[in-house]
Design an enzyme around this catalytic site. Structure first.
Site, PDB file in Angstrom:
ATOM      1  CG  HIS A 290      41.629 -72.159  -9.158  1.00 28.58           C
ATOM      2  ND1 HIS A 290      41.733 -73.522  -9.307  1.00 28.58           N
ATOM      3  CD2 HIS A 290      41.263 -71.680 -10.371  1.00 28.58           C
ATOM      4  CE1 HIS A 290      41.447 -73.842 -10.545  1.00 28.58           C
ATOM      5  NE2 HIS A 290      41.162 -72.746 -11.219  1.00 28.58           N
ATOM      6  CG  ASP A 292      42.914 -71.050 -14.104  1.00 30.93           C
ATOM      7  OD1 ASP A 292      42.380 -72.124 -13.781  1.00 30.93           O
ATOM      8  OD2 ASP A 292      42.297 -69.977 -14.161  1.00 30.93           O
ATOM      9  CG  ASP A 402      37.491 -72.638 -12.662  1.00 29.69           C
ATOM     10  OD1 ASP A 402      36.324 -72.215 -12.765  1.00 29.69           O
ATOM     11  OD2 ASP A 402      38.450 -72.121 -13.265  1.00 29.69           O
ATOM     12  CG  HIS A 617      40.095 -76.318 -15.549  1.00 26.75           C
ATOM     13  ND1 HIS A 617      40.713 -76.598 -14.365  1.00 26.75           N
ATOM     14  CD2 HIS A 617      39.852 -74.984 -15.532  1.00 26.75           C
ATOM     15  CE1 HIS A 617      40.830 -75.489 -13.659  1.00 26.75           C
ATOM     16  NE2 HIS A 617      40.315 -74.489 -14.349  1.00 26.75           N
TER      17      HIS A 617
END
Length: 1067
Positions: A290, A292, A402, A617
């Site tokens: 993951h 970001d 997430d 996000h």
């Protein structure tokens, strides 16, 4: 009788008493630790040799000036670039700077020649990327993490020393850790002066047999510790580990093979069939990282993280044939294509071989609370079309692990984007209630369903440990329906992904589940996400046997993200509206085939992608570092500039002008799809009322004047339906004049709360903020009281001195009632326009409205619909929703009257019993120390209504309030309403645009209130040739045409909260 000697004579030597488990168990740690026994335990044999001698390895560095991030071609061999000698022990910085290292490996000690183990480069600084001398990306490095773990600091030079040839490598190093440069690796604001030491730069040869025994022992030891202590599997693991330690000879490396033979009693032959998939596998191991898209580092650093992480995964895929890796976010694939096309080609090849699985189907892993419904559609559209273009397929998996809660609109939109499966784990972060399902049917607003799985491990960063595999079963909440589970493994958030450690553990976990731990450890195997969900689908009769969860997946955490970084939220909302308007007028100009005009398809695509990027996000919610918001501000400013120019060009092509004194009819230089009453404020302050009806702007007649007067130390604003009294900047009274009813139980006004959540400052607003009474703000001055001479508009301007550096100026205004207002269904609103200079510390500004209304629920607008929440807190599930997200409006109503708060770009709200509350500004200090500091302008309204079932009209009222009133002129024969709706009045237009492939017009409509009926779509610009229902990707859903009524219209059947997209071609 034969004499029988005592049994003790035949007993083996050693301890004869009962096993003392904790002593046996604690002893096992001594075999691997690096403290007291590192010189005599297995660690002694882990490396055959290291060398950083100059004859074997030399190193030079080029430190890039400033904070630039030049590409390989701009450094290696570039004019003016000089590499200077350096060595281990030197430090490099400051934070975010880039340093290029030239590493020449010339050889190794002669005694290594006959080793059969691999030759590796050990390079430990920070995040880096290894290149060949000709610029090919080879592998990413992570450096040693803040907790001291070295995740990836080795690069394999050759399978064994004898096969090695001298080589020159270049390593691009960035001065940041995997989690940026926060103090001590935390989520605090980054430090500017961080330096990183080059801890290692050497050639080395590992002892692969000792390394393998390390993994063997680690897994078996953990089985002894993490499996039920009274189980056979746990005791067997303890026995095997004990015998391994007993067989180990600290002076003989040969004993390692004896130890490994003992280990195989528990884990079996880990190399046999390790890459084969089996239907019996209960746990699907899915590699992922993951990343970001921005968070504790800027967008530019993410671009480099992608190359580092994915290149490392391609290397692992080549070494572990059983491994499968998955990645989401089309934006990240696009960046890789731009920055490293040759690496993208390797990814693409792995995708075709089904080893690298693109999932998610969105442009980024976006927040789903704050973007508009149309933005969510565009996330799916841009993501899926990118995957289709480059990989020949779209994703059926909506992957969003997430994000801070999930809108009830998503199941429908996911299905319309070709996705029937959804993966997340974020609701495991709930801090009040435990979400009751692991695998379930998620049912959206309209009844659409997707099969959802939430990993029982409660993470997407699993490290492939015994307790995680065990937890995949013991913490699985849907075992009766389906026991399958995902183990999403790999370092994430800052990237990195799966490592050799994890893959080696997985081989042994799989072996243990087949042998020594077969009773307690569920069977685990590698899988794609697609195959996992297909297994679940089959096992649950297409999901029918699964439990269902209806409505939003509300995260009981991170509620402050509805409010933090208010300017970013305002920028997003304004850009969404601007792009909507641009598409509207550009479509009209294209339909009319205006000479010399072409639809700006590529420009719109680029601008939408910019806006979608900033909906990531950790960006739009306000939880990133300050550097990210500087970048986002630049992106938004660019979108506004480009879109405004293109909008002006489209309007000009249609003969429209912003010159309000030019010839022609008055018109809005923006799209409005509903009849609306608008207030136009001229620079002089003069107000004009317009009614937008059937695409025309007319000035309505007044039912009576509105005025502002001073009365007994208060200011009263009054029209024919509402009387508002303001004293010291508080609305102390709001009266329905027809019924003589007071709507407020106490004064409504601004209040300052202490905002000190338990953790996660930018993310959280905690329930405890309500425990301490706020400071109610009273105006220090009334700056002006104005009544328009024509009786159309009245306003009072107040100033609040909040602190030494913080002040607030607020205009309360009321317009006159007109003949366009419905007498029986009164809507009258106090508009509140604010300018704040905000410099507070851990405080929150809210607007409080204590009402005299009584209702068990209140309603809030959401994407493509509405939802309700209780006003009471009988249960912890109700109490957990002390702050919720709304879009455009929230409303508290009795059967025949109520009060709504209308907003443009504010999202956090609450209703507790009869008290309404709107969140306006926050002041967290981490991870951005300057979050929300500075100037803000925003507006909202308190709207009284005397209308039964008023919530069915709220979408139209919210759109009316959010409309930017820019008045211009149009030719008399121009009908700007080229697409409009008649019939079911709760159906609204979301977008009108040209199709992505250029073939026809796309019209998207939605039902907003929960009604069912027919709506007629009219196209005034040209006769309709065909009209087909399509999905979000603009693919035809049926070959049946929409029912034509005449050459310019057709009918649609609409269900509650349904979103429909139509492709229209014209003659």
């Amino acid at each position: 009788m034969t004499n029988v000697p005592p049994l003790s004579r035949y007993a083996p030597s050693g301890v004869q008493g009962p096993d003392i488990r904790h002593i046996l168990r604690d002893r096992l740690n001594n075999f691997l630790n690096d403290t007291d026994y590192g010189d005599v335990n297995l660690r002694k044999f882990m490396w055959r040799g290291h060398s950083d001698e100059a004859e074997h390895i030399s190193i030079k560095v080029y430190s890039v000036p400033g904070l630039d991030r030049p590409a390989f071609k701009d450094v290696v061999g570039a004019k003016g670039v000089s590499f200077l000698p350096t060595s281990k022990g030197h430090s490099f910085g400051p934070s975010w700077s880039t340093h290029w290292f030239e590493v020449k490996i010339n050889g190794y000690p002669a005694e290594w020649e006959d080793y059969e183990d691999s030759l590796v480069l050990k390079f430990d600084l920070a995040e880096g990327l290894v290149y060949s001398a000709d610029g090919q990306v080879l592998q990413g490095l992570t450096g040693t993490a803040a907790d001291g773990s070295a995740q990836r600091i080795e690069f394999v030079l050759a399978d064994k020393p004898a096969e090695f040839k001298p080589v020159t490598l270049f390593i691009e190093q960035s001065c940041n850790g995997l989690f940026g440069n926060g103090q001590n690796g935390t989520i605090q604001p980054p430090t500017d002066g961080r330096y990183f030491e080059l801890r290692q730069c050497a050639v080395a040869v590992p002892n692969l047999a000792a390394v393998a025994l390390w993994y063997d022992f680690e897994i078996i030891r953990d089985c002894s510790d993490k499996l039920p202590p009274d189980s056979r599997d746990s005791w067997l693991a303890l026995d095997v580990c004990t015998r391994i330690m007993d067989a180990f000879d600290r002076d003989k490396a040969e004993s390692i093979e004896v130890c490994r033979k003992i280990a195989r009693e528990y884990i079996g032959d880990i190399n046999r069939s390790s890459h084969e998939a089996h239907a019996a596998d209960q746990i699907a191991a899915i590699g992922n990282t993951h990343i970001d898209t921005a968070w504790l580092w800027p967008f530019a650093e993410t671009r480099r993280k992608i190359a580092r992480s994915w290149s490392a995964q391609l290397d692992l895929l080549s070494r572990y044939p059983e491994m499968i890796f998955t990645a989401s976010q089309a934006q990240q694939f696009q960046w890789l294509l731009e920055d490293h096309p040759e690496l993208f080609a390797r990814v693409k090849d792995a995708v075709q071989k089904q080893r690298f699985e693109p999932v998610g189907g969105c442009w980024v892993e976006m927040d789903t609370n704050l973007p508009s419904g149309e933005s969510l559609c565009r996330q799916f559209l841009q993501g899926q079309l990118f995957f289709r273009e480059h990989f020949g397929r779209t994703s059926q998996i909506f992957w969003l692990p997430d994000t801070f809660g999930y809108s009830a609109a998503l199941p429908q939109l996911a299905r319309l984007a070709g996705m029937r499966f959804f993966f997340t784990q974020k609701l495991s972060w709930n801090n009040i209630n435990d979400f009751p399902h692991s695998t379930f049917r998620w049912v959206g607003l309209d009844g659409s369903q997707v099969i959802c799985h939430m990993a029982p491990t409660n993470t997407y960063n699993a490290e492939c440990r015994v307790e995680e595999v065990r937890k995949s079963e013991t913490d699985h909440k849907s075992l009766r329906q389906c026991s399958d589970a995902i183990l999403a493994y790999g370092f994430g958030d800052g990237g990195g992904g799966p490592t050799v450690d994890m893959l080696e553990r997985l081989r042994r976990l799989r072996g243990a589940s087949n042998h020594g731990a077969a009773h307690c450890l569920p069977r685990i195997g590698h899988s794609t996400v697609q195959k996992f969900f297909e297994r679940v689908e089959v096992a649950t009769n297409s999901g029918q046997s699964l439990k269902a969860w209806h409505g939003e997946l509300y995260l009981e955490f991170h509620r402050g993200t509805y409010t933090s970084h208010g300017q970013t939220k305002a920028n997003n909302a304004s850009c969404e509206r601007l792009l909507h308007d641009l598409e509207w007028f550009a479509s009209l100009a294209a339909l009319k085939k205006v000479k010399g005009y072409s639809y700006p398809h590529s420009h719109l695509k680029a601008m939408w992608r910019d806006v979608l990027l900033c909906q990531f996000h950790d960006v739009l919610p306000g939880s990133a570092i300050e550097m990210v918001y500087r970048d986002a501000d630049t992106i938004y400013a660019s979108v506004r500039d480009r879109a405004s120019k293109l909008l002006a060009k489209a309007c000009s092509a249609l003969g429209m002008t912003s010159n309000s004194t030019a010839e022609g009819k008055p018109c809005l230089l923006g799209a409005t799809h509903n009849d609306a009453i608008l207030v136009h404020r001229e620079p002089s302050g003069r107000a004009t009322l317009f009614v937008s009806r059937n695409g025309q702007l007319v000035e309505p007649s007044l039912r009576g004047a509105v005025y502002a007067i001073e009365n007994d130390g208060a200011i009263e604003l009054q029209n024919t339906s509402l009387k508002v009294r303001i004293r010291h900047g508080e609305i102390e009274s709001m009266v329905d004049l027809k019924r003589g009813r007071e709507l407020l139980s106490e004064p409504a006004g601004f209040a300052l709360f202490e905002d000190e959540p338990l953790n996660w400052q930018a993310w959280d607003v905690e329930l405890t903020y309500l425990l301490k009474a706020p400071r109610r703000l009273k105006a220090d001055a009334t700056l002006s009281i104005k009544s328009d001479e024509s009786g159309k508009h009245a306003a009072v301007l107040c100033r609040y001195e909040i602190s030494k550096d913080t002040h607030l100026e607020v205009e309360f205004s009321l317009r006159a009632d007109t003949d366009a207002d419905e007498p029986a269904n009164v809507w009258s609103q106090v508009s509140i326009a604010c300018t704040a200079e905000w410099h507070e510390n851990k405080r929150m500004l809210r607007f409080l409205v204590p009402t005299t209304l009584h209702a068990p629920v209140y309603h809030v607008g959401t994407q493509f619909g509405r939802q309700s929440h209780p006003t009471n807190t009988n249960t912890t599930w109700e109490e957990a929703k002390f702050e919720v997200c709304h879009h455009g409006w929230f409303d508290l109503s009795e059967a025949n009257s109520g009060l709504s708060i209308l907003t443009q770009d504010k999202y956090g709200c609450a209703v507790h019993n009869a008290d309404m509350s709107l969140a306006l500004l926050r002041a967290p200090k981490a991870p951005d120390a300057n979050c929300d500091m500075g100037k803000h302008t925003f507006r909202f309204a308190m709207a009284f209504h005397r209308a039964p079932l008023a919530v069915v009209r709220m979408q139209a009222k919210a759109e009316e309030f959010a409309t930017a009133v820019r008045i211009g002129r149009r030719p008399e024969d121009l009908d700007v309403r080229h697409i409009y709706l008649r019939g079911l009045d709760t159906v609204h237009i979301s977008a009108v645009k040209q199709a992505e492939d250029g073939d026809g017009l796309i019209v998207r409509v939605f039902e907003s209130a929960g009604a069912r009926g027919k709506v007629r779509v009219h196209c005034t610009a040209a006769p309709i040739s065909t009209a087909y229902i399509v999905n979000i990707l603009e693919d035809r859903l049926t070959d049946v045409k929409c029912i034509a009524i005449d050459p310019h219209s057709f009918d649609l059947d609409m269900a509650p909260f349904e979103v429909k997209t139509i492709r229209i071609t014209v003659a």
